[in-house]
Design an enzyme around this catalytic site. Structure first.
Site, short mmCIF file in Angstrom:
data_model
loop_
_atom_site.label_atom_id
_atom_site.label_comp_id
_atom_site.label_asym_id
_atom_site.label_seq_id
_atom_site.Cartn_x
_atom_site.Cartn_y
_atom_site.Cartn_z
N HIS A 120 0.81 -1.22 0.00
CA HIS A 120 0.00 0.00 0.00
C HIS A 120 0.85 1.27 0.00
O HIS A 120 0.34 2.36 -0.26
CB HIS A 120 -0.98 0.00 1.19
CG HIS A 120 -0.37 0.24 2.52
ND1 HIS A 120 -0.09 -0.78 3.42
CD2 HIS A 120 0.02 1.39 3.15
CE1 HIS A 120 0.43 -0.26 4.51
NE2 HIS A 120 0.50 1.04 4.39
N ASP A 150 0.24 -7.75 1.47
CA ASP A 150 0.57 -6.33 1.54
C ASP A 150 2.08 -6.11 1.55
O ASP A 150 2.61 -5.29 2.31
CB ASP A 150 -0.07 -5.66 2.75
CG ASP A 150 -0.02 -4.13 2.66
OD1 ASP A 150 0.13 -3.62 1.54
OD2 ASP A 150 -0.10 -3.46 3.71
N GLY A 222 3.38 6.57 8.19
CA GLY A 222 4.73 6.80 7.70
C GLY A 222 5.68 5.69 8.11
O GLY A 222 6.72 5.49 7.50
N ASN A 223 5.31 4.93 9.17
CA ASN A 223 6.09 3.77 9.59
C ASN A 223 5.83 2.56 8.69
O ASN A 223 6.58 1.58 8.75
CB ASN A 223 5.77 3.38 11.03
CG ASN A 223 6.60 4.13 12.05
OD1 ASN A 223 6.11 5.05 12.69
ND2 ASN A 223 7.86 3.76 12.19
N SER A 224 4.77 2.58 7.91
CA SER A 224 4.43 1.43 7.08
C SER A 224 5.60 1.04 6.20
O SER A 224 6.19 1.88 5.51
CB SER A 224 3.22 1.76 6.20
OG SER A 224 2.05 1.88 6.96
N LEU A 279 -7.60 -24.40 -3.88
CA LEU A 279 -8.47 -25.58 -3.87
C LEU A 279 -9.87 -25.27 -4.37
O LEU A 279 -10.58 -26.18 -4.81
CB LEU A 279 -8.54 -26.15 -2.45
CG LEU A 279 -8.96 -27.61 -2.29
CD1 LEU A 279 -8.11 -28.54 -3.14
CD2 LEU A 279 -8.87 -28.02 -0.82
N GLY A 280 -10.26 -24.02 -4.32
CA GLY A 280 -11.58 -23.65 -4.81
C GLY A 280 -12.71 -23.98 -3.83
O GLY A 280 -13.71 -24.59 -4.21
#
Length: 377
Positions: A120, A150, A222-224, A279-280
């Site tokens: 992100h 992510d 901002g730490n992401s 596997l669906g």
């Protein structure tokens, strides 16, 4: 008169004689006292129990600041284009041709310039700029991303880069001291300290695949993409999310464990994307009430709520209502763990699957498919 003078002279002579005798016979005065100051010897560096300067210094060199920009389309209705209404609502981000900027953090994972960050942070970015701890800057290119965890990998072309070492997450325990390093609110590289509050956090609705390290080290916007490190400066995880009602840190932060980071990173660097098994099926956890109604011995396993038509599970004979207990010899404890087990399997592999159907165990063989690419709605 002569008598008085004689008396004065005698008195003076006797006084001088006494003074002379006192001066000769008295011991010499003691020399002035000398105060001795004890110098404190040079002290050894503060132990790791009191300071984490070594860990911070080692890890900071590998943590970078990331600045991105992207073109955004108009997000306003035509009503807000009215010049009069602009006075009340003001100019808003999102007009055609406007560049939206964001910031985050990343971690250098190899001397070749590969950097791991959150998806992100760099998603849809037209430009990615990286600022190193030593003051250098460079443009970065996106190597690949994995929205379901992510995570993303970008690359810069610079030399003399300090890459971080990966910690053994399996040895981490609740209560261990950790440091979070990143660029909160764009103020610059910042180190905060806390402990591991919990391990294996899942079902938070943040990512598709969740197995978070929870920490109370301060993590803010901002730490992401920044680093969560141990007391030796080794990477324990990538900081990715916080629980907050205010937008600031409330002492509940989440990091993606380093072992998952490495798996995703290696796959992206090698193939540009992550390939997972599929596997669906649609599943849900087995609650105690469901276990009682299905006459199960425990609430372990995952209840098959739906089967994708013509998918691998349907071809193997798996049906809605089955309770999945075992995949490729590994016990299924809940639906989240089952998803991770299947995702770890390579596509086209024949895999034994054990289910409970109408109270009886049944083993089926399924050929694992390839998980469809994630699409954000």
């Amino acid at each position: 008169m002569k008598k008085l003078w004689l008396i004065f002279a005698q008195t003076t002579t006797i006084g001088l004689a006494i003074w002379f005798l006192f001066s000769v016979l008295s011991p010499p005065p003691a020399p002035p006292a000398v105060v001795t100051v004890k110098e404190v010897p040079a002290q050894a560096p503060v132990s790791s129990e009191l300071s984490y300067r070594g860990a911070a210094k080692r890890a900071k060199a590998a943590v970078v600041n990331i600045y991105t920009s992207k073109e955004v389309k108009s997000g306003r209705r035509a009503l807000f284009n009215d010049p009069v209404l602009k006075r009340f609502f003001g100019e808003r981000d999102g007009e055609d041709g406007t560049k939206a900027s964001s910031l985050g953090s990343g971690v250098l994972v190899s001397p070749q310039g590969y950097i791991v960050t959150n998806n992100h942070v760099v998603e849809s970015a037209a430009e990615i700029e990286v600022a190193l701890a030593d003051g250098r800057t460079a443009s970065a290119k996106l190597i690949g991303s994995d929205p379901e965890t992510d995570l993303a990998v970008i690359k810069i072309d610079l030399d003399q880069l300090s890459a971080i070492d990966f910690a053994n997450v399996d040895q981490a325990e609740i209560g261990d001291v950790v440091l979070a390093i990143g660029n909160p609110f764009g103020v610059g590289q910042t180190v905060t300290m806390g402990i591991i509050s919990a391990l294996g956090r899942s079902e938070l609705g943040i990512n598709t695949f969740e197995n978070f390290i929870q920490t109370d080290a301060a993590i803010n916007p901002g730490n992401s993409g920044g680093a969560l490190v141990d007391v030796h400066g080794n990477l324990l995880g990538i900081n990715t999310a916080i629980f907050s009602k205010t937008g600031g840190s409330l002492g509940i932060g989440f990091a993606i464990p380093a072992n998952i980071v490495k798996q995703v990173m290696d796959a992206i660097i090698k193939d540009g994307s992550v390939t997972r098994g599929w596997l669906g099926i649609e599943v849900q956890d087995v609650t105690p009430d469901l276990a009682a109604s299905l006459k199960l011995d425990s609430s372990k396993g995952a209840l098959i709520a739906g089967v994708v038509r013509n998918g691998p599970a349907a071809a193997a004979g798996i049906r809605p209502g089955d309770v999945l207990l075992n995949i490729d010899g590994k016990e299924v404890t809940n639906s989240a763990q089952m998803l991770n087990l299947i995702a770890a399997l390579p596509p086209e592999q024949a895999t034994p699957i054990t289910v409970i159907r109408q109270g009886e165990p049944l083993t089926l063989n399924a050929e694992i498919g390839m998980r469809p690419k994630f699409s954000r709605r």
